[in-house]
Design a protein around this motif. Structure first.
Motif, PDB file in Angstrom:
ATOM      1  N   GLU A 113     -28.903  19.039  -0.510  1.00  0.00           N
ATOM      2  CA  GLU A 113     -28.338  19.179   0.723  1.00  0.00           C
ATOM      3  C   GLU A 113     -29.449  18.774   1.993  1.00  0.00           C
ATOM      4  O   GLU A 113     -29.339  18.471   3.128  1.00  0.00           O
ATOM      5  N   ARG A 114     -30.985  19.145   1.683  1.00  0.00           N
ATOM      6  CA  ARG A 114     -31.805  18.972   2.469  1.00  0.00           C
ATOM      7  C   ARG A 114     -32.178  17.521   2.698  1.00  0.00           C
ATOM      8  O   ARG A 114     -32.535  17.006   3.679  1.00  0.00           O
ATOM      9  N   TYR A 115     -32.244  16.932   1.426  1.00  0.00           N
ATOM     10  CA  TYR A 115     -32.777  15.320   1.306  1.00  0.00           C
ATOM     11  C   TYR A 115     -31.793  14.369   0.999  1.00  0.00           C
ATOM     12  O   TYR A 115     -31.781  13.381   1.711  1.00  0.00           O
ATOM     13  N   THR A 173     -41.244  12.015   2.097  1.00  0.00           N
ATOM     14  CA  THR A 173     -41.889  11.055   1.121  1.00  0.00           C
ATOM     15  C   THR A 173     -41.762  11.854  -0.340  1.00  0.00           C
ATOM     16  O   THR A 173     -42.138  13.099  -0.241  1.00  0.00           O
ATOM     17  N   ILE A 174     -41.497  10.942  -1.394  1.00  0.00           N
ATOM     18  CA  ILE A 174     -41.615  11.478  -2.531  1.00  0.00           C
ATOM     19  C   ILE A 174     -43.134  10.982  -3.216  1.00  0.00           C
ATOM     20  O   ILE A 174     -43.391  10.111  -3.436  1.00  0.00           O
ATOM     21  N   PHE A 186     -43.166  15.373  -5.836  1.00  0.00           N
ATOM     22  CA  PHE A 186     -42.993  16.378  -4.957  1.00  0.00           C
ATOM     23  C   PHE A 186     -42.241  15.716  -3.765  1.00  0.00           C
ATOM     24  O   PHE A 186     -42.412  14.629  -3.342  1.00  0.00           O
ATOM     25  N   LEU A 187     -41.408  16.604  -3.086  1.00  0.00           N
ATOM     26  CA  LEU A 187     -40.931  16.262  -1.966  1.00  0.00           C
ATOM     27  C   LEU A 187     -41.569  16.757  -0.870  1.00  0.00           C
ATOM     28  O   LEU A 187     -41.914  17.997  -0.645  1.00  0.00           O
ATOM     29  N   VAL A 188     -42.278  15.852  -0.078  1.00  0.00           N
ATOM     30  CA  VAL A 188     -43.118  16.250   1.101  1.00  0.00           C
ATOM     31  C   VAL A 188     -42.379  15.649   2.613  1.00  0.00           C
ATOM     32  O   VAL A 188     -42.266  14.690   2.731  1.00  0.00           O
ATOM     33  N   ALA A 226     -40.697  22.413  -3.982  1.00  0.00           N
ATOM     34  CA  ALA A 226     -40.694  21.026  -3.428  1.00  0.00           C
ATOM     35  C   ALA A 226     -40.934  20.021  -4.488  1.00  0.00           C
ATOM     36  O   ALA A 226     -41.024  18.917  -4.459  1.00  0.00           O
ATOM     37  N   VAL A 227     -41.118  20.809  -5.874  1.00  0.00           N
ATOM     38  CA  VAL A 227     -41.140  20.059  -7.188  1.00  0.00           C
ATOM     39  C   VAL A 227     -39.805  19.105  -7.310  1.00  0.00           C
ATOM     40  O   VAL A 227     -38.782  20.104  -7.220  1.00  0.00           O
ATOM     41  N   LEU A 228     -39.830  18.062  -7.609  1.00  0.00           N
ATOM     42  CA  LEU A 228     -38.666  17.487  -7.964  1.00  0.00           C
ATOM     43  C   LEU A 228     -38.346  17.278  -9.385  1.00  0.00           C
ATOM     44  O   LEU A 228     -39.159  16.710 -10.132  1.00  0.00           O
ATOM     45  N   GLY A 229     -37.544  17.812  -9.866  1.00  0.00           N
ATOM     46  CA  GLY A 229     -37.333  17.906 -11.461  1.00  0.00           C
ATOM     47  C   GLY A 229     -38.158  19.001 -11.988  1.00  0.00           C
ATOM     48  O   GLY A 229     -38.514  19.958 -11.416  1.00  0.00           O
TER      49      GLY A 229
END
Length: 389
Positions: A113-115, A173-174, A186-188, A226-229
Motif C-alpha cells: 500500500e505504501r510503496y 530506494t531499495i 531494505f525499503l528506505v 522496512a525489511v523487504l522479504g
C-alpha cells in the motif's frame, strides 16, 4: 475502450500511435537538446498514456495497470521503445519496472500500500541501490561493502553506492546491504536523514529520470518493517527481479533498433550517390539485410524467453539461463543495428542533430548494465559445462 478489455495486439498498436503522436514531438528535447527528463514532463506523458489506455504494461490490474503477461509485454514494450523516452511515458522503464515486479512478489500488505501502489500508478519514482564504488560490489554481488547492523527496533545502514538510477527525486530506494547470515533488502524513504543523494554521474545517456547518482547511507536507521522479504535472502530475491528486468530492457531497446532500421532504410532510398539511389548499392543492402536479420533473431529470442518466464517462473534456472542468453545477444544486436544505421546515414550519422547519433550513444551502456556481456557469457558457459563435468 478500457485497457483491461483490449487484446495485446490492440494495446501494442495503440502504444505505437501514442508514442508517435505524443512522445516523438518532445523526444528531440531530451535526446538532442540535452534536456533532463524531469518529473513535470514525465507526469505529462504518463497522464497522456493513461488517457490513451496504454499506461502500466508491467503493473498489476489491481493498481491501475494493464496486467500483461511477459509474452504480451514483448510487442507492447517494443512499440513503446521506438522512442528513447517511450518506456518512461508508459511506465515501463528502469528501475521502476524491476521494482514493481519485486514489490509485487515480496511486499507485505502495508508495504504494498505504501510503496507498490503509488509506484505502479506512476505517482512516484523509485531507485534501487546495489552498485558500489570500488572495491565494492559491481558485477560480483559477493563484494558488497554496504552493511546493515541490527539495533533496537530496526537496522542501521552504512555504505556508499553509485550508478543508482533515478535516485534524484525518487520517493524511496531499495537498498541492498550485507547483514549477518546474508544479504538483505531494505525499503528506505528518500526523506530519511541517513540517506544522501549526491551528484548525478555524467554518463553517456541522458534520458533516465533522476539520472544515475552517487548515494550514501550514514547511520541510516530504518525500522524492522522496512525489511523487504526476509533477512539474509536479498541475493535470492534479486533473482525475482533480474530475468524480467533484463527482458524488459531487451524489449525496449529492440523497439529503438527497429526505428533506427526504418529511418536509415528510408534515408538511403531517397538519397542518390554515384548516379543511383544509395539503396541500390550492394554494400548498403548488406547493412539493411544484416539489420533485418539481427532484429528478427532478437525478437524471436525475446519471445522465447518471455514464454519460459511465463510458464516456469522468473526465478527458475531455465528463465535465468534464457534471460542471460537473450540479454547478451539483444544488447549486442541492438548495438550492431544502430551502428549500421549511423553508417548508412553517412556523415550526418555522427552529427548529434540526427537522432541516430544519440541513439547509438545512449544504447552503449546496455551492454554493461543488468550484467555485462562478458559476465553473462561466463555464467552461460558455466551452466552449459555443468552437465559435462
Amino acid at each position: 475502450m478500457p485497457a483491461a478489455s483490449a487484446s495485446p495486439p490492440d494495446i501494442a498498436q495503440r502504444t505505437r500511435i501514442f508514442v508517435r503522436e505524443h512522445v516523438f514531438p518532445v523526444e528531440r528535447e531530451i535526446v538532442v537538446a540535452g534536456r533532463h527528463m524531469d518529473d513535470v514532463l514525465r507526469v505529462e506523458l504518463q497522464t497522456a498514456a493513461r488517457a490513451a489506455g496504454v499506461f502500466g504494461p508491467l503493473s498489476p490490474v489491481a493498481y491501475g495497470g494493464l496486467g500483461l503477461d511477459t509474452r504480451a509485454q514483448a510487442s507492447v514494450l517494443e512499440a513503446a521503445g521506438t522512442s528513447l523516452i517511450g518506456p518512461i511515458a508508459v511506465g515501463a522503464s528502469a528501475p521502476d519496472d524491476g521494482n514493481i515486479h519485486l514489490l509485487a512478489h515480496l511486499a507485505t500488505a502495508p508495504q504494498a500500500e505504501r510503496y507498490l501502489a503509488p509506484l505502479a500508478r506512476g505517482e512516484v519514482r523509485s531507485s534501487i541501490a546495489m552498485a558500489e564504488p570500488s572495491p565494492g560490489a559491481g558485477s560480483d554481488p559477493a563484494m558488497l561493502a554496504t552493511v546493515a547492523e541490527k539495533v533496537a527496533g530496526g537496522w542501521k545502514i552504512n555504505g556508499a553506492k553509485h550508478f543508482t538510477t533515478g535516485a534524484d527525486g525518487a520517493a524511496f530506494t531499495i537498498c541492498i546491504a550485507a547483514t549477518p547470515g546474508g544479504t538483505t533488502m531494505f525499503l528506505v524513504d528518500q526523506d530519511n536523514p541517513g540517506l544522501k543523494v549526491g551528484r548525478r554521474m555524467p554518463t553517456l545517456d541522458h534520458s533516465a529520470p533522476g539520472g544515475h547518482c552517487e548515494v550514501t547511507f550514514s547511520d541510516c536507521f530504518v525500522p524492522d518493517d522496512a525489511v523487504l522479504g526476509e533477512v539474509g535472502r536479498g541475493l535470492e530475491y534479486a533473482q525475482v527481479r533480474l530475468a524480467p528486468s533484463r527482458l524488459t530492457f531487451c524489449m525496449n531497446w529492440l523497439g529503438l533498433a527497429t526505428r533506427a532500421h526504418a529511418m536509415s532504410a528510408e534515408r538511403i532510398v531517397n538519397r542518390t550517390a554515384f548516379g543511383i539511389p544509395v539503396a541500390d548499392h550492394g554494400m548498403a543492402q548488406a547493412h539493411v539485410a544484416d539489420n533485418e536479420i539481427d532484429i528478427v533473431a532478437a525478437r524471436a529470442l525475446v519471445y522465447s524467453t518471455a514464454t519460459v518466464i511465463d510458464e516456469q517462473g522468473s526465478v527458475s534456472g531455465a528463465a535465468r539461463h534464457a534471460a542471460s542468453i537473450t540479454k547478451t545477444f539483444v544488447s549486442e544486436a541492438v548495438w550492431r543495428v544502430l551502428d549500421r544505421a549511423v553508417q548508412l546515414y553517412g556523415g550526418l550519422g555522427v552529427c548529434e542533430d540526427e537522432l541516430v547519433a544519440r541513439f547509438l550513444v545512449e544504447a552503449r551502456a546496455f551492454r554493461i548494465y543488468e550484467g555485462p556481456s562478458e559476465v553473462l557469457r561466463w555464467s552461460i558457459a558455466r551452466r552449459v559445462l555443468r552437465a559435462y563435468r
